[in-house]
Design a protein around this motif. Structure first.
Motif, mmCIF file in Angstrom:
data_model
loop_
_atom_site.group_PDB
_atom_site.id
_atom_site.type_symbol
_atom_site.label_atom_id
_atom_site.label_comp_id
_atom_site.label_asym_id
_atom_site.label_seq_id
_atom_site.Cartn_x
_atom_site.Cartn_y
_atom_site.Cartn_z
ATOM 1 N N ALA A 288 0.844 -1.198 0.000
ATOM 2 C CA ALA A 288 0.000 0.000 0.000
ATOM 3 C C ALA A 288 0.877 1.244 0.000
ATOM 4 C CB ALA A 288 -0.905 0.013 1.228
ATOM 5 N N ASP A 289 0.454 2.245 -0.720
ATOM 6 C CA ASP A 289 1.176 3.515 -0.770
ATOM 7 C C ASP A 289 0.154 4.650 -0.940
ATOM 8 O OD1 ASP A 289 3.108 5.408 -0.869
ATOM 9 O OD2 ASP A 289 3.661 5.047 -2.969
ATOM 10 N N PRO A 290 -0.067 5.504 0.039
ATOM 11 C CA PRO A 290 0.632 5.556 1.326
ATOM 12 C C PRO A 290 0.216 4.398 2.226
ATOM 13 C CG PRO A 290 -1.181 7.108 1.296
ATOM 14 C CD PRO A 290 -1.104 6.551 -0.085
ATOM 15 N N TYR A 291 1.117 4.067 3.133
ATOM 16 C CA TYR A 291 0.844 2.951 4.028
ATOM 17 C C TYR A 291 0.005 3.454 5.197
ATOM 18 C CZ TYR A 291 1.662 -1.757 5.579
ATOM 19 O OH TYR A 291 1.483 -3.069 5.897
ATOM 20 N N PRO A 292 -1.003 2.683 5.590
ATOM 21 C CA PRO A 292 -1.877 3.171 6.669
ATOM 22 C C PRO A 292 -1.134 3.331 7.995
ATOM 23 C CG PRO A 292 -2.391 0.892 6.077
ATOM 24 C CD PRO A 292 -1.437 1.393 5.058
ATOM 25 N N THR A 293 -1.422 4.415 8.658
ATOM 26 C CA THR A 293 -0.871 4.629 10.004
ATOM 27 C C THR A 293 -1.990 4.407 11.011
ATOM 28 O OG1 THR A 293 -1.340 6.979 9.799
ATOM 29 C CG2 THR A 293 0.884 6.252 9.245
ATOM 30 N N LEU A 294 -1.630 3.962 12.179
ATOM 31 C CA LEU A 294 -2.633 3.621 13.189
ATOM 32 C C LEU A 294 -2.383 4.397 14.471
ATOM 33 C CD1 LEU A 294 -2.758 -0.280 12.754
ATOM 34 C CD2 LEU A 294 -4.403 1.407 11.899
ATOM 35 N N HIS A 295 -3.453 4.587 15.207
ATOM 36 C CA HIS A 295 -3.373 5.236 16.517
ATOM 37 C C HIS A 295 -4.031 4.318 17.542
ATOM 38 C CE1 HIS A 295 -3.348 8.423 13.410
ATOM 39 N NE2 HIS A 295 -2.340 8.876 14.157
#
Lengths: 166, 295
Positions: free
Chosen positions: B111-118
């Motif tokens: 994936a691009d952008p790669y998912p960021t998590l919180h």
């Protein structure tokens, strides 16, 4: 796109046929050997910056190709892939009657015995070098050599006798 | 041994090809392989496979090299409670992956952008890492990996579901204190591409079952196997094969009509229906029972 290094081209041009012959002597199948050697060169291309520093890059390719053959033995589907890539088995110069028996006898030996026989008798490695290349103990190389020779020598003796009688 | 030398050399010579493919073809294969390794790896349940050899570990192959003693090929090596099959001839350069629920999910590719998590994205724990391949110094084969095996996550690391995503598509774990997303890759893609369900917008879960009700004396009812179809207001349908234990499906937010069929209901020719439309909300779970009414 980076240009392919000249020394890599030289290695490929000078060693490909020899490597296929050696690997095919072990595997008993030229198509499989070509697939393995090409696979090894594909990996070599990616790692050339590092492998180029080795004393003997051809030995690296040969060892990777041996490893690929070993892996493929566990994956019959790769045999199908080789046929798809190369087409039906090519016409190979037919061996003499004596050599047919020897080829069959060689093919009937365990893969490990074939590897040491070819490395020592065809490539010309010493026992210690063959052990290093295969990642096994020198004693194991010696025992495999001994068993392999014991299996092939009777055929060679027959061959010599046959020629003597002729 | 001269005759054996000659005989074997003749066999090798006989197999020598008269032609060889252009090196450029192999260079092109090397480029394709680099782009494909993550997908191949995932199919095999592991990361990038480098058929490397002892020299790769021990440096240039000089004659003074000391061969490191290794177990025989195929010898199981125990790390903690885990058993892996190792190889003498292959060094595995794993990608960052974890296997859970029978699915392999990778971090950093697809994936691009790669998912960021919180932290607020996390749902419940779906597993805990029990085995780590990297503990074998790259010698473990990627075959037959058991669930809750990871390449780099430490043993004991919790694996979290992510709100709005099927754990078979996206999960999360902490590595070196950082929260990382692990995505399922699309096995059918020719490049390393995450499944749509892993990178698309959040979805909602729907759970339920297919059951017959009514019948003689009202005793013929019960859970049955069959197929359930969700039809969105836009007419898009999603089919789910249902067992007696029911189903769990992840759908885009919206309203759905729900119907079903079962071989146990009018020989599969009757239509079972939910009593009302189901509303799917991202990150939430809805319940629906699809009823096959017996006269």
């Amino acid at each position: 796109v980076r240009e392919t290094p000249a020394d890599l081209r030289d290695l490929y041009a000078g060693s490909y046929a020899r490597l296929v012959g050696v690997v095919a002597a072990v595997s008993g199948n030229r198509d499989e050997a070509e697939e393995a050697v090409q696979g090894a060169f594909v990996r070599l291309v990616s790692a050339w910056d590092r492998i180029a520093l080795y004393d003997d890059p051809e030995a690296w390719v040969r060892r990777v190709a041996f490893g690929l053959v070993s892996n493929r033995r566990r994956k019959v589907r790769n045999g199908v892939r080789a046929v798809l890539r190369h087409g039906p088995p090519a016409d190979i110069v037919g061996p003499s009657g004596d050599r047919i028996d020897l080829s069959r006898a060689l093919a009937s030996l365990p893969l490990g015995q074939r590897q040491v026989l070819v490395l020592v008798h065809v490539v010309g490695l010493t026992v210690d070098s063959a052990a290093r290349e295969l990642g096994i103990a020198p004693g194991t190389v010696k025992s495999r050599l001994s068993r392999g020779r014991a299996a092939l020598q009777p055929l060679l003796a027959e061959e010599r006798n046959a020629h003597g009688l002729a | 041994m001269d005759s054996l030398d000659e005989a074997l050399a003749e066999i090798a010579d006989r197999h020598r090809p008269s032609a060889q493919p252009p090196l450029d073809d192999l260079v092109a294969r090397a480029r394709r392989r680099r782009g494909r390794t993550a997908v191949v790896a995932t199919l095999a349940g592991i990361g990038v496979v480098t058929v490397g050899l002892l020299q790769q570990l021990s440096g240039p192959a000089t004659k003074q090299d000391v061969v490191r003693p290794l177990g025989p090929t195929g010898t199981p090596v125990a790390t903690a409670t885990c058993r892996f099959v190792t190889s003498n001839h292959t060094i595995y350069d794993y990608v960052d992956f974890v296997r859970v629920g029978g699915v392999t999910l990778t971090h950093g590719v697809g994936a691009d952008p790669y998912p960021t998590l919180h932290p607020e994205d996390l749902a419940g724990v779906v597993g805990t890492v029990r085995c780590r391949l990297n503990d074998t110094n790259g010698r473990a084969k990627p075959d037959h990996l058991q669930d809750e095996t990871s390449s780099y996550l430490s043993v004991g690391t919790p694996l979290y579901a992510v709100k709005g995503y099927d754990p078979a598509c996206r999960i999360a774990a902490r590595l070196d204190g950082k929260l990382k997303a692990y995505l399922a890759l699309d096995d059918t893609a020719t490049t390393a591409t995450a499944k749509q369900c892993a990178v698309g917008p959040p979805r909602g879960a729907v759970v339920g079952g297919l059951q017959t009700i009514g019948g003689p004396g009202g005793n013929a009812g019960g859970k049955v196997a069959g197929t359930v179809v969700f039809t969105s207001t836009a007419g898009k349908t999603t089919s789910v094969v249902v067992g007696k234990s029911g189903f769990r499906v992840w759908l885009e937010p919206g309203q759905y009509d729900v119907t079903g069929t079962s071989a146990h209901y009018n020989d599969g020719k009757g239509t079972c229906r939910a009593l009302k439309r189901v509303t799917v909300v991202a990150g939430a779970q809805a319940t629906v029972e699809v009823l096959c009414l017996l006269p």
